[in-house]
Write a protein that holds these residues in place. Structure first.
Motif, PDB file in Angstrom:
ATOM      1  N   THR A   9       0.840  -1.203   0.000  1.00  0.00           N
ATOM      2  CA  THR A   9       0.000   0.000   0.000  1.00  0.00           C
ATOM      3  C   THR A   9       0.872   1.249   0.000  1.00  0.00           C
ATOM      4  OG1 THR A   9      -1.508  -1.254   1.389  1.00  0.00           O
ATOM      5  CG2 THR A   9      -1.963   1.084   1.155  1.00  0.00           C
ATOM      6  N   GLY A  10       0.542   2.199  -0.880  1.00  0.00           N
ATOM      7  CA  GLY A  10       1.305   3.449  -0.931  1.00  0.00           C
ATOM      8  C   GLY A  10       2.427   3.447  -1.946  1.00  0.00           C
ATOM      9  N   THR A  11       2.627   2.329  -2.659  1.00  0.00           N
ATOM     10  CA  THR A  11       3.685   2.258  -3.675  1.00  0.00           C
ATOM     11  C   THR A  11       3.352   3.140  -4.868  1.00  0.00           C
ATOM     12  OG1 THR A  11       4.127  -0.034  -3.045  1.00  0.00           O
ATOM     13  CG2 THR A  11       4.978   0.672  -5.170  1.00  0.00           C
ATOM     14  N   GLY A  12       2.073   3.291  -5.161  1.00  0.00           N
ATOM     15  CA  GLY A  12       1.667   4.033  -6.362  1.00  0.00           C
ATOM     16  C   GLY A  12       1.686   3.124  -7.574  1.00  0.00           C
ATOM     17  N   LYS A  13       1.131   1.914  -7.435  1.00  0.00           N
ATOM     18  CA  LYS A  13       1.237   0.919  -8.509  1.00  0.00           C
ATOM     19  C   LYS A  13       0.458   1.327  -9.765  1.00  0.00           C
ATOM     20  CE  LYS A  13      -2.076  -2.200  -6.201  1.00  0.00           C
ATOM     21  NZ  LYS A  13      -3.339  -1.910  -6.846  1.00  0.00           N
ATOM     22  N   THR A  14      -0.611   2.129  -9.606  1.00  0.00           N
ATOM     23  CA  THR A  14      -1.400   2.518 -10.787  1.00  0.00           C
ATOM     24  C   THR A  14      -0.539   3.274 -11.789  1.00  0.00           C
ATOM     25  OG1 THR A  14      -3.320   2.702  -9.330  1.00  0.00           O
ATOM     26  CG2 THR A  14      -3.538   3.607 -11.528  1.00  0.00           C
ATOM     27  N   TYR A  15       0.205   4.287 -11.315  1.00  0.00           N
ATOM     28  CA  TYR A  15       1.106   5.022 -12.206  1.00  0.00           C
ATOM     29  C   TYR A  15       2.237   4.116 -12.684  1.00  0.00           C
ATOM     30  CZ  TYR A  15      -0.962   9.607 -11.074  1.00  0.00           C
ATOM     31  OH  TYR A  15      -1.813  10.684 -10.948  1.00  0.00           O
ATOM     32  N   ALA A  16       2.658   3.185 -11.813  1.00  0.00           N
ATOM     33  CA  ALA A  16       3.794   2.318 -12.157  1.00  0.00           C
ATOM     34  C   ALA A  16       3.472   1.388 -13.318  1.00  0.00           C
ATOM     35  CB  ALA A  16       4.218   1.499 -10.934  1.00  0.00           C
ATOM     36  N   TYR A  17       2.187   1.093 -13.548  1.00  0.00           N
ATOM     37  CA  TYR A  17       1.889   0.296 -14.750  1.00  0.00           C
ATOM     38  C   TYR A  17       1.308   1.141 -15.885  1.00  0.00           C
ATOM     39  CZ  TYR A  17      -2.965  -0.349 -12.849  1.00  0.00           C
ATOM     40  OH  TYR A  17      -4.227  -0.162 -12.358  1.00  0.00           O
ATOM     41  N   LEU A  18       0.638   2.265 -15.572  1.00  0.00           N
ATOM     42  CA  LEU A  18       0.073   3.089 -16.653  1.00  0.00           C
ATOM     43  C   LEU A  18       1.160   3.750 -17.490  1.00  0.00           C
ATOM     44  CD1 LEU A  18      -3.044   4.911 -15.093  1.00  0.00           C
ATOM     45  CD2 LEU A  18      -3.025   3.075 -16.805  1.00  0.00           C
ATOM     46  N   VAL A  19       2.231   4.226 -16.842  1.00  0.00           N
ATOM     47  CA  VAL A  19       3.295   4.916 -17.598  1.00  0.00           C
ATOM     48  C   VAL A  19       3.917   3.983 -18.639  1.00  0.00           C
ATOM     49  CG1 VAL A  19       5.571   6.011 -17.418  1.00  0.00           C
ATOM     50  CG2 VAL A  19       3.749   6.653 -15.819  1.00  0.00           C
ATOM     51  N   PRO A  20       4.431   2.790 -18.247  1.00  0.00           N
ATOM     52  CA  PRO A  20       4.991   1.910 -19.281  1.00  0.00           C
ATOM     53  C   PRO A  20       3.951   1.402 -20.270  1.00  0.00           C
ATOM     54  CG  PRO A  20       4.999   0.815 -17.122  1.00  0.00           C
ATOM     55  CD  PRO A  20       4.647   2.236 -16.885  1.00  0.00           C
ATOM     56  N   ALA A  21       2.698   1.227 -19.826  1.00  0.00           N
ATOM     57  CA  ALA A  21       1.650   0.756 -20.745  1.00  0.00           C
ATOM     58  C   ALA A  21       1.419   1.762 -21.860  1.00  0.00           C
ATOM     59  CB  ALA A  21       0.355   0.510 -19.976  1.00  0.00           C
TER      60      ALA A  21
END
Length: 648
Positions: free
Chosen positions: A53-65
């Motif tokens: 929790t708090g890693t920011g996984k949404t941005y971590a996959y949207l940017v490379p996607a």
């Protein structure tokens, strides 16, 4: 394609996100995940990424996607998360990156108005009572102005209105290209937009309905993609089981009968031919459900079939459905609607026969009962094989991410369920400082959950007695999470006159309303089960305590689980340690994850199951939780809240 290291830098202290988004905090874990996702997409790899929790996984996959140059499908656990991703997160990331590719939001067909079904329903309008007639008028007016046809646009007709199933379509009753309204079909338009998009946001229900049902020739809803990113991936094993199952329900058969009569409109002589067999089918369904009354609400098929009246009722239903299917075949050429009903009847008859007669050796056959109906299922014993085959057919990268995929650092349980052979694996700790922000309280002296204590109190009574001084120290501001609705109701009774704070009980109002009221109250105490263990985000002081009554082992009455445990045992694996403990540990992590949602949050996690310290497997549960200090002393909890004013 941007270099993988550059992907990480975009999210770094000198990158565009830090420059352009207020309150954006660069996180090394987020950058590491973005690099791994980019690499997995480029190499068409399978990746498991657990991001605390708090890693920011949404941005971590949207940017490379968005930068991959591939068509990417992003799938979330719920429609609410799907909307949040599409309307809130995605526009921000696209704006910062300046990407020009198209994005689309795609939901299941039951979310879109069906113009053909609306037209049919309007023709029968005289049969509606006042409320439904008014709702139908609202839907008709909206149908003339809506562009997307997404029923979420029309708030004035409640989501649970019985009209929605009558004006939306299912894969079974859709007429496809032969529909007179095909050119204006909202489902077709949404699918066309998805086909033209570089990134499509869906939910797991839609993803698996499409990928699983495509095998049976239902056609492809989702476009082919170079990568599939599954957020909230811990939900996938259970959902996949639903979609790889063969099922027949009383509701499907009743709908078939009603639709057959509706399709008789305008077809000379059809009603005279079909009315009697339809009534016979409806009567057989009623008698069969009545014969099932004495049974538990769910169980193995053998338990159902052992009752002579049920066995005879199933044989009777099968014969009537087969005869009805033959009769429909004689009418199928008279209208596209009747041809469609015939196809549905044939498919249901075949499925019913397969389930009743034994199905495949690899299937678990089981039943469930509802107040007015029933469902029969054949579920694959092992989901790994169909899931592996599904992934291989796509030839795409598959990225599975969630805050809760590992058990004591191991991904073996998750990987085995999904048939992930030798996946890339990444574990990213939460950036939160649990050592300072949180405390885990394991109260001493509680009885085993299945026992009463020396004074005759049951486990739930003891949990409430132990929780009251904690709630006093925190001034309410608590979630109490229960593993059963029975314990939830008992706790609500026990607390009703004993706490000065507002009490919010699951079931007393819609989930979103309870959460809004809880946040607004500032000092509320919320009691929840099942759906409140995950996907609930309350940031700040409104939530400072999470109490969990016992370890969330799956219900022992689940016939599919029981069959899987038996199969594990036969293959030489201890089913308790090899399946039940890992599954419960992941569920416990979800519940515990409600506590700390932000770098400024502080709180106490109170775990009321003595097996955490009395049983050897308790260590696995504790090792799976975030690294927070533990205590057995109430005084430490009281001191924690007295010190709450000190800055972190």
């Amino acid at each position: 394609m941007t270099d993988h290291d550059d992907i990480g830098a975009l999210l770094g202290a000198d990158g565009p996100f830090a420059r352009e988004l207020p309150n954006f905090a660069p996180r090394l874990a987020q950058q590491a995940m973005a690099r791994s996702v980019a690499e997995a997409i480029a190499n068409r790899d399978t990746l498991i990424a657990e991001a605390g929790t708090g890693t920011g996984k949404t941005y971590a996959y949207l940017v490379p996607a968005l930068l991959s140059g591939e068509r990417v499908i992003v799938s979330t656990g719920t429609k609410a998360l799907q909307d949040q991703l599409y309307f809130r997160d995605l526009p921000k990331v696209r704006a910062v990156l300046g990407t020009r590719g198209k994005a689309a939001l795609l939901k299941g067909r039951a979310n879109y108005l069906c113009l053909y079904r609306l037209d049919q329903t309007v023709r029968e309008g005289s049969t509606f009572e006042r409320t439904e007639a008014s709702q139908l008028a609202a839907i008709r007016a909206w149908s003339a102005r809506t562009r997307a046809g997404d029923r979420m646009e029309l708030a004035e007709v409640p989501e649970e209105s019985p009209l929605w199933p009558r004006v939306t379509s299912t894969p079974e009753n859709c007429l496809g290209v032969e529909c007179p309204f095909f050119d204006d079909c909202h489902v077709v338009k949404a699918r066309r937009e998805a086909l033209e998009a570089d990134l499509v946001v869906v939910n797991h229900h839609l993803l698996f309905a499409d990928l699983a049902l495509k095998q049976e020739g239902f056609g492809e809803i989702l476009p082919g993609a170079g990568a599939f990113i599954l957020d909230e991936a811990h939900q996938v094993p259970e959902l996949a089981g639903q979609f790889f199952s063969q099922s027949v329900s009383a509701r499907q058969l009743a709908d078939l009968a009603n639709d057959a009569l509706r399709e008789c409109n305008g077809v000379t002589g059809a009603i005279g031919l079909l009315l009697e067999p339809v009534e016979a089918l409806q009567g057989a369904l009623r008698r069969l459900r009545l014969a099932m009354d004495a049974l538990p609400t769910r169980g193995p098929f053998q338990q159902l079939d052992a009752l002579a009246t049920v066995h005879e009722g199933l044989q009777d239903l099968g014969e009537l459905l087969a005869a009805f299917t033959d009769l429909l075949a004689s009418q199928a050429e008279r209208s596209r609607g009747l041809a469609n009903v015939h196809e549905r009847a044939a498919a249901l008859a075949e499925r019913l026969d397969r389930i009743v007669e034994g199905g495949g050796a690899e299937d678990v056959r089981w039943y469930e009962l509802f107040p007015r109906g029933f469902a029969l299922h054949a579920t694959p014993l092992d989901l790994a094989a169909p899931l592996r085959a599904m992934r291989e057919r796509t030839g795409a990268a598959w990225i599975h991410t969630s805050a809760t995929l590992s058990v004591a650092g191991s991904f073996d349980h998750f990987a085995r369920q999904l048939g992930l052979d030798d996946p890339q694996a990444l574990h990213l700790d939460s950036p939160f400082d649990y050592a300072r922000q949180a405390l885990c309280y394991l109260p001493a002296g509680l009885p085993d959950p299945n026992m009463v204590d020396r004074s005759g109190r049951d486990h739930t009574e003891c949990v409430i007695d132990a929780a009251l001084p904690v709630l006093e120290a925190s001034h309410g501001r608590a979630f109490l999470l229960f593993t059963s609705h029975r314990a939830l109701r008992r706790a609500a009774e026990l607390l009703a006159d004993r706490v000065p704070w507002p009490l919010f009980v699951q079931g007393s109002a819609p989930r979103h309303q309870l959460l809004e009221d809880f946040r607004a109250s500032g000092h509320g105490v919320l009691l929840g089960a099942a759906s409140f263990w995950e996907g609930v985000d309350v940031v700040g002081e409104a939530l400072s305590v999470v109490v969990i009554d016992k370890l969330p082992f799956a219900a022992p009455d689940d016939p599919v689980l029981q069959a899987r445990l038996d199969a594990l045992e036969q293959s030489g694996i201890n089913p308790f340690m090899g399946w039940q403990v890992p599954a419960a540990a992941i569920a416990l992590k979800q519940g515990a994850g409600r506590l700390i949602r932000d770098v400024h949050d502080r709180g106490v996690l109170m775990l009321c199951d003595p097996r955490l310290t009395s049983k050897g497997y308790g260590r696995l549960f504790l090792a799976s939780l975030p690294p927070m200090p533990r205590t057995r002393e109430l005084g430490d909890v009281q001191a924690f809240f007295r010190d709450a004013a000190r800055p972190l």
